[in-house]
Design an enzyme around this catalytic site. Structure first.
Site, short mmCIF file in Angstrom:
data_model
loop_
_atom_site.label_atom_id
_atom_site.label_comp_id
_atom_site.label_asym_id
_atom_site.label_seq_id
_atom_site.Cartn_x
_atom_site.Cartn_y
_atom_site.Cartn_z
N PRO A 11 0.79 -1.23 0.00
CA PRO A 11 0.00 0.00 0.00
C PRO A 11 0.82 1.29 0.00
CG PRO A 11 -0.14 -1.11 2.12
CD PRO A 11 0.51 -2.06 1.18
N ASN A 12 0.33 2.22 -0.78
CA ASN A 12 0.87 3.59 -0.88
C ASN A 12 2.20 3.68 -1.63
OD1 ASN A 12 -1.29 4.86 0.62
ND2 ASN A 12 -0.46 3.82 2.41
N ARG A 19 5.01 11.08 -2.59
CA ARG A 19 4.69 10.78 -1.19
C ARG A 19 5.90 11.01 -0.28
NH1 ARG A 19 4.67 4.68 1.17
NH2 ARG A 19 3.80 5.19 3.20
N TYR A 24 11.03 8.94 1.43
CA TYR A 24 11.03 7.84 0.45
C TYR A 24 11.76 8.17 -0.86
CZ TYR A 24 7.60 5.88 3.65
OH TYR A 24 6.98 5.39 4.77
N ASN A 75 8.24 -5.43 -0.56
CA ASN A 75 8.06 -4.27 0.31
C ASN A 75 6.57 -4.21 0.61
OD1 ASN A 75 7.81 -1.87 1.65
ND2 ASN A 75 9.03 -0.67 0.21
N ALA A 78 2.99 -0.62 4.92
CA ALA A 78 2.46 -0.64 6.29
C ALA A 78 2.00 -2.03 6.74
CB ALA A 78 1.31 0.35 6.40
N GLU A 99 12.90 -9.06 2.29
CA GLU A 99 12.09 -7.92 2.72
C GLU A 99 12.87 -6.63 2.45
OE1 GLU A 99 11.39 -8.11 6.92
OE2 GLU A 99 10.26 -6.23 6.96
N HIS A 101 12.74 -2.29 2.60
CA HIS A 101 12.11 -1.01 2.97
C HIS A 101 13.02 0.11 2.49
CE1 HIS A 101 9.14 -3.03 5.32
NE2 HIS A 101 10.10 -3.76 5.86
N ARG A 108 12.56 5.23 12.82
CA ARG A 108 11.30 5.97 12.71
C ARG A 108 10.39 5.66 13.90
NH1 ARG A 108 8.93 5.18 6.95
NH2 ARG A 108 7.66 6.94 7.67
#
Ligand code: DQA
Length: 148
Positions: A11-12, A19, A24, A75, A78, A99, A101, A108
Site C-alpha cells: 500500500p501507498n 509521497r 522515500y 516491500n 504498512a 524484505e 524497505h 522511525r
C-alpha cells in the site's frame, strides 16, 4: 531453468515520487521498477512486478508465485507491521523472500520497529532507498545460481 523473480509492493508505494519525498525519495515506483528490470535483463533474470493497496492481493500473489518464481522481493509497506496473513502466506509457500524497505524503519516511529515479515523472510534490507531492491535481486539471483 532461468531465474524468475517477483517484486511485490504494498500500500501507498504507488505514490512514490510524490509521497513524503524526504523519507522515500524522488523516484516513482515505475522508475524504480524500470531500474530493476534493466538490472535483471543484464543478469539474465526474468522479473515480474506488481503493486497493490490491498492485503488480499499480496497474499494471492505470494501464493501464486510457488512454482513460477524462484524468489520474491517484498516491500509490504504498512502491512509489514500488521499483516499476519502476509506472514503466513510467506511461511506457506516456502520460497525465499527478501524484505525491502526504502526507509530505515528502526529510526522511525516505534510502531514501525516491529516487522511480522522478518521472521519468515530469508533476509532484509532497509534504509538504502531504491538501491535496496537492486541488492535484493542480486541476493536472490546469487542464491539461485548457487543452487543451480
Ligand atoms: C516502508 C516503511 C513502512 O513503515 C511504511 O508503512 C511504508 C514504506 C518503506 O519502504 O520504508 O509504506 O515499507
Amino acid at each position: 531453468m532461468p531465474c524468475s523473480l517477483l517484486i511485490l509492493n504494498g500500500p501507498n508505494l504507488n505514490l512514490l515520487g510524490t509521497r513524503e519525498r524526504d523519507i522515500y525519495g524522488q523516484e516513482t515506483l515505475e522508475e524504480i521498477i524500470s531500474r530493476c528490470s534493466a538490472y535483471a535483463d543484464k543478469a539474465g533474470i526474468t522479473l515480474e512486478a506488481r503493486q497493490s493497496n490491498h492485503e488480499g492481493d499480496l497474499v494471492e500473489w505470494i501464493q501464486q508465485a510457488r512454482g513460477v518464481h524462484q524468489g520474491i522481493v517484498l516491500n509490504a509497506g504498512a502491512y509489514t507491521h500488521t499483516s499476519v496473513a502476509i506472514r503466513d502466506a510467506i511461511a506457506a509457500v516456502d520460497m525465499p523472500v527478501i524484505e525491502v524497505h526504502l526507509s530505515n524503519i528502526y529510526r522511525r516511529e516505534e510502531f514501525r520497529h516491529v516487522s511480522l515479515i522478518s521472521p519468515v523472510a530469508e533476509g532484509g534490507i532497509y534504509g538504502l532507498g531504491a538501491q535496496g531492491y537492486l541488492l535484493a535481486i542480486e541476493a536472490l539471483a546469487a542464491r539461485f545460481a548457487l543452487k543451480n
